[in-house]
Write an enzyme that holds these catalytic residues in place. Structure first.
Site, mmCIF file in Angstrom:
data_model
loop_
_atom_site.group_PDB
_atom_site.id
_atom_site.type_symbol
_atom_site.label_atom_id
_atom_site.label_comp_id
_atom_site.label_asym_id
_atom_site.label_seq_id
_atom_site.Cartn_x
_atom_site.Cartn_y
_atom_site.Cartn_z
ATOM 1 N N GLU A 112 23.119 17.591 1.925
ATOM 2 C CA GLU A 112 23.592 16.342 2.539
ATOM 3 C C GLU A 112 22.491 15.842 3.576
ATOM 4 O OE1 GLU A 112 25.891 15.366 0.910
ATOM 5 O OE2 GLU A 112 27.393 14.156 1.897
ATOM 6 N N THR A 166 24.262 5.610 2.638
ATOM 7 C CA THR A 166 24.734 6.218 3.706
ATOM 8 C C THR A 166 23.994 6.070 4.971
ATOM 9 O OG1 THR A 166 26.156 7.615 2.250
ATOM 10 C CG2 THR A 166 25.854 8.371 4.671
#
Ligand code: HSE
Length: 310
Positions: free
Chosen positions: A132, A185
């Protein structure tokens, strides 16, 4: 030892409106798939990626799946092993549905199962968080934890990592609509306010506590009225076409709550039944078509199983 495995890992809705970086849940569909094969030559190769329009790196040093798997192999002392990975993306990238998390979790679950590692799946969480971090510059766990553990998950603390699986009402349905606009993101995190007012913090933690209470008490109305976000949504909603109009429509159609999925642009609504969820996805998609914006719609209950071998 098995020589080949095919794994599915689910999409996830992170934040769940008021729980920025601390709440998330998994859905049944969509999800990504990894096929992993043991090879004779030590090291990891990626032979195929589908469904990404060529956007993801084939270089194993740059792909979140192979990098996470490599970290795991180092931790269990098995860098001698040779692996080939096929990644099949079954959901849009940059959608706010935990696309990179699903791929990473599928890869980690595949290698753990191939090696016959019987330890708890939660052990894979730090490796998934590395993926991530690579994907968007920050190693949050509110997508990877529910993708890995299934169900509804609270990240009680990051340092030390303390992850709590929460119960949820069985009759909770989720309608998801992905408007086809790009919201990376990394950028959606950069625009968030760094300092917040005490009065907003009080509103937010009241809502998070209300949501968690509603999950434990099977009180869908309490869940619905707690899903309000005064910190992140006011800023991020600007990145989503007609966000407030879509909220109004979803609530009028019978949604319990409505908000941004992860960092967007996907939006989601909780409902008390499948029919209402179907109606909401259909009407929101029609609305987006009217704006000349393509979209995908998904309807699901909460997926308690997490990744699975296909
Ligand atoms: N909690 C994360 C965010 C989820 O909102 O930025 C997106 O991956």
């Amino acid at each position: 030892m098995e020589k080949e495995i095919h794994v599915f890992a689910p999409a996830t809705v992170a934040n769940v409106v008021c729980g920025f970086d601390v709440l998330g849940f998994a859905v049944n569909a969509p999800g990504d798939e990894v096929i992993m094969r043991v090879t004779d030559k030590p090291g990891i190769t990626i032979s195929k990626i589908t469904g990404d329009d060529g956007r993801l790196p084939m270089d194993p040093a740059k792909n979140t799946v192979s990098v996470s798997v490599q970290h795991y192999l180092q931790s269990v002392g098995r860098i001698d092993i040779g692996l080939d990975i096929e990644l099949h993306k079954k959901m849009p990238i940059g959608s706010g549905l935990g696309s990179s998390s699903a791929s990473t979790v599928a890869g980690l679950f595949a290698i753990k199962t191939l090696l016959g590692d019987e330890s708890d799946a939660a052990k894979l969480l730090p490796f998934a968080m590395k993926g991530e971090e690579m994907a968007c510059g920050h190693g949050h766990a509110d997508n990877v934890a529910p993708a890995l553990l299934g169900g509804f998950v609270l990240i009680r603390s990051y340092e030390p990592l303390d992850v709590v699986r929460l119960p949820h009402p069985a009759g909770l349905w989720c309608a998801i609509v992905f408007p086809d606009v790009d919201v990376p993101t990394r950028e959606a995190r950069q625009i968030i306010r760094k300092n917040i007012q005490m009065k907003d913090a009080v509103t937010q933690w009241g809502n998070i506590a209300g949501l968690v209470s509603g999950l434990f008490m099977n009180d869908i109305d309490l869940i619905g009225r707690s899903m309000k976000d005064v910190l992140v949504e006011p800023v991020r909603s600007m990145l989503i076409p007609d966000f407030y109009k879509m909220r109004e429509m979803a609530m009028e159609l019978g949604a319990v709550s409505f908000g941004i999925s992860g960092s967007g642009p996907s939006v989601f609504a909780f409902t008390k039944d499948e029919e209402t969820a179907n109606r909401i996805t259909q009407k929101l998609q029609q609305h987006l078509t009217g704006l000349k914006i393509g979209s995908n719609g998904y309807v699901s209950t909460i997926n308690d199983a997490g990744p699975r071998v296909l």
